[in-house]
Write a protein that holds these residues in place. Structure first.
Motif, PDB file in Angstrom:
ATOM      1  N   VAL A 197     -24.998  -9.520  70.562  1.00  0.00           N
ATOM      2  CA  VAL A 197     -26.212 -10.130  70.040  1.00  0.00           C
ATOM      3  C   VAL A 197     -26.239  -9.936  68.531  1.00  0.00           C
ATOM      4  O   VAL A 197     -26.241  -8.806  68.042  1.00  0.00           O
ATOM      5  N   ASN A 198     -26.203 -11.027  67.794  1.00  0.00           N
ATOM      6  CA  ASN A 198     -26.311 -10.991  66.336  1.00  0.00           C
ATOM      7  C   ASN A 198     -27.772 -11.206  65.955  1.00  0.00           C
ATOM      8  O   ASN A 198     -28.454 -12.023  66.567  1.00  0.00           O
ATOM      9  N   PHE A 199     -28.227 -10.481  64.959  1.00  0.00           N
ATOM     10  CA  PHE A 199     -29.625 -10.615  64.575  1.00  0.00           C
ATOM     11  C   PHE A 199     -29.784 -10.588  63.065  1.00  0.00           C
ATOM     12  O   PHE A 199     -28.947 -10.052  62.337  1.00  0.00           O
ATOM     13  N   GLU A 200     -30.863 -11.198  62.619  1.00  0.00           N
ATOM     14  CA  GLU A 200     -31.339 -11.069  61.244  1.00  0.00           C
ATOM     15  C   GLU A 200     -32.849 -10.932  61.339  1.00  0.00           C
ATOM     16  O   GLU A 200     -33.507 -11.700  62.048  1.00  0.00           O
ATOM     17  N   LEU A 201     -33.401  -9.926  60.666  1.00  0.00           N
ATOM     18  CA  LEU A 201     -34.827  -9.646  60.756  1.00  0.00           C
ATOM     19  C   LEU A 201     -35.447  -9.595  59.371  1.00  0.00           C
ATOM     20  O   LEU A 201     -34.824  -9.091  58.426  1.00  0.00           O
ATOM     21  N   LEU A 202     -36.650 -10.103  59.271  1.00  0.00           N
ATOM     22  CA  LEU A 202     -37.445 -10.013  58.054  1.00  0.00           C
ATOM     23  C   LEU A 202     -38.776  -9.348  58.393  1.00  0.00           C
ATOM     24  O   LEU A 202     -39.387  -9.658  59.424  1.00  0.00           O
ATOM     25  N   PHE A 203     -39.194  -8.420  57.536  1.00  0.00           N
ATOM     26  CA  PHE A 203     -40.457  -7.717  57.727  1.00  0.00           C
ATOM     27  C   PHE A 203     -41.288  -7.832  56.450  1.00  0.00           C
ATOM     28  O   PHE A 203     -40.747  -7.784  55.342  1.00  0.00           O
ATOM     29  N   ALA A 204     -42.597  -7.941  56.636  1.00  0.00           N
ATOM     30  CA  ALA A 204     -43.520  -8.002  55.504  1.00  0.00           C
ATOM     31  C   ALA A 204     -44.389  -6.751  55.514  1.00  0.00           C
ATOM     32  O   ALA A 204     -44.757  -6.252  56.581  1.00  0.00           O
ATOM     33  N   PRO A 205     -44.710  -6.221  54.329  1.00  0.00           N
ATOM     34  CA  PRO A 205     -45.581  -5.040  54.278  1.00  0.00           C
ATOM     35  C   PRO A 205     -47.031  -5.430  54.569  1.00  0.00           C
ATOM     36  O   PRO A 205     -47.593  -6.310  53.921  1.00  0.00           O
ATOM     37  N   VAL A 206     -47.621  -4.762  55.569  1.00  0.00           N
ATOM     38  CA  VAL A 206     -49.005  -5.013  55.949  1.00  0.00           C
ATOM     39  C   VAL A 206     -49.706  -3.672  56.158  1.00  0.00           C
ATOM     40  O   VAL A 206     -49.345  -2.929  57.071  1.00  0.00           O
ATOM     41  N   ARG A 212     -44.164  -5.116  59.243  1.00  0.00           N
ATOM     42  CA  ARG A 212     -44.421  -5.915  60.439  1.00  0.00           C
ATOM     43  C   ARG A 212     -43.551  -7.163  60.398  1.00  0.00           C
ATOM     44  O   ARG A 212     -43.293  -7.727  59.340  1.00  0.00           O
ATOM     45  N   VAL A 213     -43.079  -7.566  61.567  1.00  0.00           N
ATOM     46  CA  VAL A 213     -42.092  -8.640  61.649  1.00  0.00           C
ATOM     47  C   VAL A 213     -42.629  -9.930  61.035  1.00  0.00           C
ATOM     48  O   VAL A 213     -43.774 -10.330  61.261  1.00  0.00           O
ATOM     49  N   LEU A 241     -37.493  -0.082  63.754  1.00  0.00           N
ATOM     50  CA  LEU A 241     -37.886  -1.457  63.453  1.00  0.00           C
ATOM     51  C   LEU A 241     -37.071  -2.461  64.274  1.00  0.00           C
ATOM     52  O   LEU A 241     -37.628  -3.401  64.854  1.00  0.00           O
ATOM     53  N   ILE A 242     -35.762  -2.258  64.313  1.00  0.00           N
ATOM     54  CA  ILE A 242     -34.892  -3.194  65.031  1.00  0.00           C
ATOM     55  C   ILE A 242     -35.199  -3.173  66.519  1.00  0.00           C
ATOM     56  O   ILE A 242     -35.419  -4.213  67.150  1.00  0.00           O
ATOM     57  N   ARG A 243     -35.219  -1.974  67.099  1.00  0.00           N
ATOM     58  CA  ARG A 243     -35.388  -1.865  68.547  1.00  0.00           C
ATOM     59  C   ARG A 243     -36.773  -2.314  68.996  1.00  0.00           C
ATOM     60  O   ARG A 243     -36.904  -3.029  70.000  1.00  0.00           O
ATOM     61  N   SER A 244     -37.811  -1.914  68.283  1.00  0.00           N
ATOM     62  CA  SER A 244     -39.164  -2.290  68.707  1.00  0.00           C
ATOM     63  C   SER A 244     -39.344  -3.806  68.652  1.00  0.00           C
ATOM     64  O   SER A 244     -39.971  -4.399  69.539  1.00  0.00           O
ATOM     65  N   THR A 245     -38.765  -4.447  67.642  1.00  0.00           N
ATOM     66  CA  THR A 245     -38.895  -5.902  67.510  1.00  0.00           C
ATOM     67  C   THR A 245     -38.145  -6.629  68.621  1.00  0.00           C
ATOM     68  O   THR A 245     -38.693  -7.517  69.291  1.00  0.00           O
ATOM     69  N   LEU A 246     -36.877  -6.250  68.844  1.00  0.00           N
ATOM     70  CA  LEU A 246     -36.067  -6.959  69.834  1.00  0.00           C
ATOM     71  C   LEU A 246     -36.507  -6.645  71.260  1.00  0.00           C
ATOM     72  O   LEU A 246     -36.411  -7.508  72.151  1.00  0.00           O
ATOM     73  N   LEU A 247     -37.004  -5.433  71.513  1.00  0.00           N
ATOM     74  CA  LEU A 247     -37.510  -5.124  72.850  1.00  0.00           C
ATOM     75  C   LEU A 247     -38.816  -5.861  73.126  1.00  0.00           C
ATOM     76  O   LEU A 247     -39.070  -6.288  74.253  1.00  0.00           O
ATOM     77  N   LEU A 268     -31.969  -8.483  76.514  1.00  0.00           N
ATOM     78  CA  LEU A 268     -31.853  -7.676  75.303  1.00  0.00           C
ATOM     79  C   LEU A 268     -32.134  -6.199  75.567  1.00  0.00           C
ATOM     80  O   LEU A 268     -32.239  -5.421  74.623  1.00  0.00           O
ATOM     81  N   SER A 269     -32.256  -5.810  76.833  1.00  0.00           N
ATOM     82  CA  SER A 269     -32.627  -4.422  77.133  1.00  0.00           C
ATOM     83  C   SER A 269     -31.578  -3.425  76.645  1.00  0.00           C
ATOM     84  O   SER A 269     -31.890  -2.257  76.409  1.00  0.00           O
ATOM     85  N   GLY A 270     -30.336  -3.873  76.471  1.00  0.00           N
ATOM     86  CA  GLY A 270     -29.283  -2.978  75.993  1.00  0.00           C
ATOM     87  C   GLY A 270     -29.520  -2.444  74.591  1.00  0.00           C
ATOM     88  O   GLY A 270     -28.941  -1.424  74.212  1.00  0.00           O
ATOM     89  N   VAL A 271     -30.384  -3.093  73.817  1.00  0.00           N
ATOM     90  CA  VAL A 271     -30.633  -2.619  72.457  1.00  0.00           C
ATOM     91  C   VAL A 271     -31.316  -1.256  72.459  1.00  0.00           C
ATOM     92  O   VAL A 271     -31.349  -0.572  71.452  1.00  0.00           O
ATOM     93  N   ALA A 272     -31.868  -0.851  73.620  1.00  0.00           N
ATOM     94  CA  ALA A 272     -32.536   0.446  73.709  1.00  0.00           C
ATOM     95  C   ALA A 272     -31.540   1.603  73.689  1.00  0.00           C
ATOM     96  O   ALA A 272     -31.889   2.720  73.317  1.00  0.00           O
ATOM     97  N   VAL A 273     -30.293   1.343  74.091  1.00  0.00           N
ATOM     98  CA  VAL A 273     -29.308   2.427  74.192  1.00  0.00           C
ATOM     99  C   VAL A 273     -28.073   2.214  73.319  1.00  0.00           C
ATOM    100  O   VAL A 273     -27.321   3.155  73.078  1.00  0.00           O
ATOM    101  N   ILE A 274     -27.841   0.987  72.868  1.00  0.00           N
ATOM    102  CA  ILE A 274     -26.670   0.695  72.037  1.00  0.00           C
ATOM    103  C   ILE A 274     -27.083   0.746  70.578  1.00  0.00           C
ATOM    104  O   ILE A 274     -28.114   0.204  70.191  1.00  0.00           O
ATOM    105  N   ASP A 275     -26.278   1.411  69.755  1.00  0.00           N
ATOM    106  CA  ASP A 275     -26.574   1.470  68.321  1.00  0.00           C
ATOM    107  C   ASP A 275     -26.135   0.173  67.646  1.00  0.00           C
ATOM    108  O   ASP A 275     -25.014  -0.299  67.865  1.00  0.00           O
ATOM    109  N   PRO A 276     -26.995  -0.401  66.831  1.00  0.00           N
ATOM    110  CA  PRO A 276     -26.606  -1.628  66.127  1.00  0.00           C
ATOM    111  C   PRO A 276     -25.615  -1.341  65.006  1.00  0.00           C
ATOM    112  O   PRO A 276     -25.613  -0.254  64.429  1.00  0.00           O
TER     113      PRO A 276
END
Length: 201
Positions: A136-145, A150-151, A51-57, A101-109
């Motif tokens: 990179v600091n992040f906060e993510l919210l997802f809704a059930p669809v 989904r973001v 969820l984190i990586r797909s959204t930020l990428l 933000l490409s580093g999010v693909a290889v760095i663990d949050p």
């Protein structure tokens, strides 16, 4: 609890669903009992990383291409209230700063808030990707669809990855630094063979 409130609580720049919080009240917000609290989400680490990586990428690709259509299409209906043009406006600063933000693909949050289900049914998580020279600091919210998360909202900020040491104190101009050995007076009755050290102004 709105996304704007969450952002204010964490001191982060709200992005993505900024218009959503102003135009739409999350479901069940008015009827939520005061004692009801968030509960841990039943999701494993791999699911969280996806969820984190797909959204930020997706956001990274949108910023690099200037095309926010795919990012918008990946979002929940509440996120899709924003047009692609509106998303381009919201993320203009990150795009102008060429935030990579490409580093999010290889760095663990590192999660500062483990995934939890808010009383309004949204999945919320927060953390950061440690990197150099900034994180990179992040906060993510997802809704059930339709059985998928989904973001619904994205919040980003960039900060230092390590504490910065203060500058070393400077030696005052015109002052000579003399070691203890050099400063020792000569023995009584024995003339000094070296001239005394002097400081030039």
């Amino acid at each position: 609890m709105t996304l704007r409130w969450l952002s204010a609580a964490l001191g982060l720049l709200i992005l993505g669903a900024v218009t959503t919080s102003a135009q739409q009240t999350p479901p069940q917000q008015q009827q939520t009992p005061p004692q009801q609290q968030a509960k841990p989400a039943n999701i494993d680490r791999n699911g969280v990383l996806m969820l984190i990586r797909s959204t930020l990428l997706a956001l990274d690709q949108a910023n690099k291409t200037g095309n926010y259509t795919v990012l918008r299409d990946l979002g929940a209906p509440g996120f899709q209230v924003n047009s692609a043009a509106r998303l381009a406006e919201i993320f203009a600063k990150q795009r102008g700063d060429k935030l990579d933000l490409s580093g999010v693909a290889v760095i663990d949050p590192q999660l500062s808030l483990l995934p939890q289900i808010e009383p309004n049914g949204l999945l919320r998580m927060a953390g950061f990707f440690p990197s150099v020279p900034s994180q990179v600091n992040f906060e993510l919210l997802f809704a059930p669809v339709e059985g998928q998360w989904r973001v619904f909202g994205v919040s980003l900020s960039v900060g230092q990855s390590a504490p910065v040491a203060p500058a070393a104190p400077e030696t005052p101009a015109g002052k000579a630094v003399i070691s203890q050995k050099q400063a020792a007076p000569p023995k009584p009755g024995v003339p000094s063979k070296q001239p005394a050290a002097s400081a030039t102004q």
